[in-house]
Design a protein around this motif. Sequence first.
Motif, PDB file in Angstrom:
ATOM      1  N   THR A 185      32.936  49.427  32.352  1.00 36.10           N
ATOM      2  CA  THR A 185      33.780  50.363  33.091  1.00 36.10           C
ATOM      3  C   THR A 185      34.575  49.654  34.180  1.00 36.10           C
ATOM      4  O   THR A 185      34.026  48.886  34.969  1.00 36.10           O
ATOM      5  CB  THR A 185      32.927  51.476  33.726  1.00 36.10           C
ATOM      6  OG1 THR A 185      32.187  52.138  32.700  1.00 36.10           O
ATOM      7  CG2 THR A 185      33.800  52.483  34.458  1.00 36.10           C
ATOM      8  N   GLN A 232      24.670  53.512  36.632  1.00 36.96           N
ATOM      9  CA  GLN A 232      24.533  54.406  35.485  1.00 36.96           C
ATOM     10  C   GLN A 232      25.740  54.400  34.549  1.00 36.96           C
ATOM     11  O   GLN A 232      25.655  54.922  33.435  1.00 36.96           O
ATOM     12  CB  GLN A 232      24.274  55.842  35.978  1.00 36.96           C
ATOM     13  CG  GLN A 232      22.956  56.001  36.736  1.00 36.96           C
ATOM     14  CD  GLN A 232      22.684  57.446  37.149  1.00 36.96           C
ATOM     15  OE1 GLN A 232      23.192  58.378  36.532  1.00 36.96           O
ATOM     16  NE2 GLN A 232      21.887  57.627  38.193  1.00 36.96           N
ATOM     17  N   TYR A 233      26.879  53.872  34.984  1.00 31.55           N
ATOM     18  CA  TYR A 233      28.077  53.851  34.134  1.00 31.55           C
ATOM     19  C   TYR A 233      27.991  52.708  33.119  1.00 31.55           C
ATOM     20  O   TYR A 233      27.291  51.708  33.350  1.00 31.55           O
ATOM     21  CB  TYR A 233      29.333  53.706  34.990  1.00 31.55           C
ATOM     22  CG  TYR A 233      29.690  54.955  35.771  1.00 31.55           C
ATOM     23  CD1 TYR A 233      30.316  56.027  35.142  1.00 31.55           C
ATOM     24  CD2 TYR A 233      29.377  55.066  37.117  1.00 31.55           C
ATOM     25  CE1 TYR A 233      30.641  57.173  35.848  1.00 31.55           C
ATOM     26  CE2 TYR A 233      29.696  56.210  37.838  1.00 31.55           C
ATOM     27  CZ  TYR A 233      30.332  57.263  37.196  1.00 31.55           C
ATOM     28  OH  TYR A 233      30.650  58.408  37.896  1.00 31.55           O
ATOM     29  N   TRP A 279      32.563  53.058  40.669  1.00 29.18           N
ATOM     30  CA  TRP A 279      31.569  54.054  41.068  1.00 29.18           C
ATOM     31  C   TRP A 279      32.010  54.890  42.278  1.00 29.18           C
ATOM     32  O   TRP A 279      31.384  55.910  42.617  1.00 29.18           O
ATOM     33  CB  TRP A 279      30.244  53.365  41.429  1.00 29.18           C
ATOM     34  CG  TRP A 279      30.427  52.171  42.341  1.00 29.18           C
ATOM     35  CD1 TRP A 279      30.628  50.878  41.969  1.00 29.18           C
ATOM     36  CD2 TRP A 279      30.476  52.179  43.779  1.00 29.18           C
ATOM     37  NE1 TRP A 279      30.790  50.059  43.065  1.00 29.18           N
ATOM     38  CE2 TRP A 279      30.704  50.844  44.194  1.00 29.18           C
ATOM     39  CE3 TRP A 279      30.340  53.161  44.749  1.00 29.18           C
ATOM     40  CZ2 TRP A 279      30.799  50.485  45.542  1.00 29.18           C
ATOM     41  CZ3 TRP A 279      30.436  52.813  46.094  1.00 29.18           C
ATOM     42  CH2 TRP A 279      30.651  51.484  46.477  1.00 29.18           C
ATOM     43  N   ARG A 305      37.879  57.359  31.651  1.00 25.84           N
ATOM     44  CA  ARG A 305      37.270  56.078  32.020  1.00 25.84           C
ATOM     45  C   ARG A 305      38.157  54.947  31.525  1.00 25.84           C
ATOM     46  O   ARG A 305      38.616  54.947  30.374  1.00 25.84           O
ATOM     47  CB  ARG A 305      35.878  55.949  31.401  1.00 25.84           C
ATOM     48  CG  ARG A 305      35.143  54.658  31.768  1.00 25.84           C
ATOM     49  CD  ARG A 305      33.740  54.636  31.172  1.00 25.84           C
ATOM     50  NE  ARG A 305      33.767  54.480  29.724  1.00 25.84           N
ATOM     51  CZ  ARG A 305      33.783  53.301  29.085  1.00 25.84           C
ATOM     52  NH1 ARG A 305      33.776  52.155  29.771  1.00 25.84           N
ATOM     53  NH2 ARG A 305      33.790  53.259  27.770  1.00 25.84           N
ATOM     54  N   HIS A 325      24.092  56.141  41.108  1.00 21.64           N
ATOM     55  CA  HIS A 325      25.092  56.268  40.046  1.00 21.64           C
ATOM     56  C   HIS A 325      25.859  54.982  39.771  1.00 21.64           C
ATOM     57  O   HIS A 325      26.403  54.811  38.681  1.00 21.64           O
ATOM     58  CB  HIS A 325      26.058  57.411  40.375  1.00 21.64           C
ATOM     59  CG  HIS A 325      25.418  58.770  40.302  1.00 21.64           C
ATOM     60  ND1 HIS A 325      26.097  59.940  40.558  1.00 21.64           N
ATOM     61  CD2 HIS A 325      24.135  59.135  39.994  1.00 21.64           C
ATOM     62  CE1 HIS A 325      25.262  60.968  40.416  1.00 21.64           C
ATOM     63  NE2 HIS A 325      24.069  60.504  40.079  1.00 21.64           N
ATOM     64  N   PHE A 326      25.912  54.082  40.746  1.00 26.55           N
ATOM     65  CA  PHE A 326      26.644  52.830  40.520  1.00 26.55           C
ATOM     66  C   PHE A 326      26.055  52.045  39.354  1.00 26.55           C
ATOM     67  O   PHE A 326      26.750  51.241  38.710  1.00 26.55           O
ATOM     68  CB  PHE A 326      26.642  51.972  41.797  1.00 26.55           C
ATOM     69  CG  PHE A 326      25.317  51.325  42.108  1.00 26.55           C
ATOM     70  CD1 PHE A 326      25.078  50.003  41.756  1.00 26.55           C
ATOM     71  CD2 PHE A 326      24.304  52.030  42.760  1.00 26.55           C
ATOM     72  CE1 PHE A 326      23.861  49.390  42.042  1.00 26.55           C
ATOM     73  CE2 PHE A 326      23.081  51.422  43.047  1.00 26.55           C
ATOM     74  CZ  PHE A 326      22.860  50.102  42.688  1.00 26.55           C
ATOM     75  N   ASN A 376      39.783  54.890  41.242  1.00 27.27           N
ATOM     76  CA  ASN A 376      39.678  53.668  42.037  1.00 27.27           C
ATOM     77  C   ASN A 376      40.803  52.711  41.672  1.00 27.27           C
ATOM     78  O   ASN A 376      41.342  52.741  40.556  1.00 27.27           O
ATOM     79  CB  ASN A 376      38.325  52.995  41.830  1.00 27.27           C
ATOM     80  CG  ASN A 376      38.034  52.697  40.372  1.00 27.27           C
ATOM     81  OD1 ASN A 376      37.864  53.624  39.577  1.00 27.27           O
ATOM     82  ND2 ASN A 376      37.967  51.412  40.011  1.00 27.27           N
ATOM     83  N   LYS A 388      23.740  60.484  44.296  1.00 25.82           N
ATOM     84  CA  LYS A 388      24.910  59.630  44.115  1.00 25.82           C
ATOM     85  C   LYS A 388      24.578  58.146  44.316  1.00 25.82           C
ATOM     86  O   LYS A 388      25.264  57.273  43.783  1.00 25.82           O
ATOM     87  CB  LYS A 388      26.011  60.021  45.102  1.00 25.82           C
ATOM     88  CG  LYS A 388      26.602  61.409  44.885  1.00 25.82           C
ATOM     89  CD  LYS A 388      27.471  61.456  43.649  1.00 25.82           C
ATOM     90  CE  LYS A 388      28.209  62.774  43.549  1.00 25.82           C
ATOM     91  NZ  LYS A 388      29.032  62.856  42.322  1.00 25.82           N
ATOM     92  N   ASN A 426      23.351  50.383  47.078  1.00 26.26           N
ATOM     93  CA  ASN A 426      24.312  49.424  46.548  1.00 26.26           C
ATOM     94  C   ASN A 426      24.903  48.574  47.682  1.00 26.26           C
ATOM     95  O   ASN A 426      26.098  48.605  47.954  1.00 26.26           O
ATOM     96  CB  ASN A 426      25.416  50.178  45.801  1.00 26.26           C
ATOM     97  CG  ASN A 426      26.399  49.257  45.105  1.00 26.26           C
ATOM     98  OD1 ASN A 426      26.145  48.065  44.938  1.00 26.26           O
ATOM     99  ND2 ASN A 426      27.525  49.819  44.698  1.00 26.26           N
ATOM    100  N   THR A 484      33.577  59.106  42.167  1.00 26.70           N
ATOM    101  CA  THR A 484      32.604  60.190  42.088  1.00 26.70           C
ATOM    102  C   THR A 484      31.575  60.127  43.213  1.00 26.70           C
ATOM    103  O   THR A 484      30.914  61.123  43.501  1.00 26.70           O
ATOM    104  CB  THR A 484      31.883  60.174  40.725  1.00 26.70           C
ATOM    105  OG1 THR A 484      31.342  58.869  40.486  1.00 26.70           O
ATOM    106  CG2 THR A 484      32.854  60.538  39.611  1.00 26.70           C
ATOM    107  N   PHE A 485      31.445  58.962  43.860  1.00 21.76           N
ATOM    108  CA  PHE A 485      30.544  58.864  45.008  1.00 21.76           C
ATOM    109  C   PHE A 485      31.004  59.790  46.131  1.00 21.76           C
ATOM    110  O   PHE A 485      30.183  60.384  46.838  1.00 21.76           O
ATOM    111  CB  PHE A 485      30.476  57.423  45.519  1.00 21.76           C
ATOM    112  CG  PHE A 485      29.535  57.238  46.690  1.00 21.76           C
ATOM    113  CD1 PHE A 485      28.185  56.994  46.477  1.00 21.76           C
ATOM    114  CD2 PHE A 485      29.991  57.332  48.001  1.00 21.76           C
ATOM    115  CE1 PHE A 485      27.310  56.848  47.549  1.00 21.76           C
ATOM    116  CE2 PHE A 485      29.130  57.182  49.076  1.00 21.76           C
ATOM    117  CZ  PHE A 485      27.785  56.943  48.845  1.00 21.76           C
TER     118      PHE A 485
END
Length: 461
Positions: A22, A17-18, A123, A384, A14-15, A116, A11, A77, A126-127
């Motif tokens: 977004t 990867q979007y 992010w 999204r 992942h911040f 969010n 995880k 992050n 899903t975190f």
Amino acid sequence: MNMILNTDSYKYSHFAQYPPETAAISAYIESRPGGRHDHVLFFGLQMFLKEYLTRRITAADIDEADELVSAHGLPFNRDGWELLVSRHGGSLPLSIEALPEGSVVPVGTPLVQIRNTDPDFFWLPTFIETALLRAVWYPSTVATVSFHVRRIITEALERSCDDHTDVLPFRLHDFGARGATSLEQAGLGGVAHLVSFMGTDTVSGLVYARKYYAEPMAGFSIPAAEHSTMTAWGEEREAEAYENMIENFGGDGKMVAVVSDSYDLYRAVSEIWGKELRSKVEQMGGTLVVRPDSGDPAVVPIDTVDMLGGIFGYTTNAKGYKVLNPAVRVIQGDGVTPDTIKIILDRLMGRGWSAENIAFGMGAGLLQKVNRDTLRFAMKANARLDTSGNWTGIHKDPKTDPGKASKRYRQAVIMQDGAPVAVPLKELGERANLMQPVWEDGKLLRDWTFAEIRQRAAGEI
């Protein structure tokens, strides 16, 4: 209790990867079709919200996580977490909606949905998947297992008992605390069981009901023997050990449970309870609950009921089934599963005995022999929001396993033809959405009581 560390390793990357445009990610939790049961009893989210999401992220949390995650070989992050502290005071900018706890719905129905509320934290929903999904699947699964057993026992009681109103709540007793992996698991599972029943020996379940659901006393128990307290007297003084239980705990309207298989169950029933202590049992004014604790669970407890009936007598109820003398009953606590409960009850009634003559204690089968796949729980992203303000539906649809296909678009749950049904939120129109806001930006919006949850699970509200 550092929420930054309450996740899976992958995880942390992942911040980045979007898609860069977004602004928000929406995700939902459901029990997918194909598991052990076709309905799920939703329960437990409120405990997680109160215990974990109320805790604010601090600079010390960030420093601790940065050191650990970096040493672990993953990107951290730090800018994102520091912005969360400076802009939101450490509260997670999240909006969570859910069905009312205690809802019993078909599998495949969204139970929880999260997004969010600050576009810089797309992010974050899903975190926290690891923690949030775990907080939902386990208590909901235990609650569902217990609810399913309640249905099995209810069916048997309706068939063989004149009035089961006061009998049903105490037919399944939670013996699972010692088999749980931790005190927290025992509390989560223990309180989940109490949604459907009122018998328990898992004290932490009572504590959780009081702490998270404002229930002063969610369950009850009775004095009961264990093998150590019986075998401490020695086999030659077995009758004295039993007599001590009657004298100390028996009495007007009271119940006392005595494990009776330390040496020879059938001899204990026929010779000690049936001869040496028979008059004391009959005259104590309460109920002796004999507990077999070994042997074939589909045979031994039924034999015990038969023997007690032959010794202490019975009556025949209006439905034609035999009911033991109120001075004696049986509880089976060994090898108990939903399947064995049904087998025992069917065989007991097959011999002409009402289901009210026996209760059950379930341990590992209730709190431990479940996992996320028991009801196929999953949390998946479904939409999204881009920086232009447009929501786009997203989903997975693996051709190698169609059963893992997820729902596209933000979801709502409506009543249709008397049953809950999932529909895309954009198609809700004027229909009422059963999903309700329960959490937003660090604040609890709904605080369900245990009494409300029990009523809802029982179909009373």
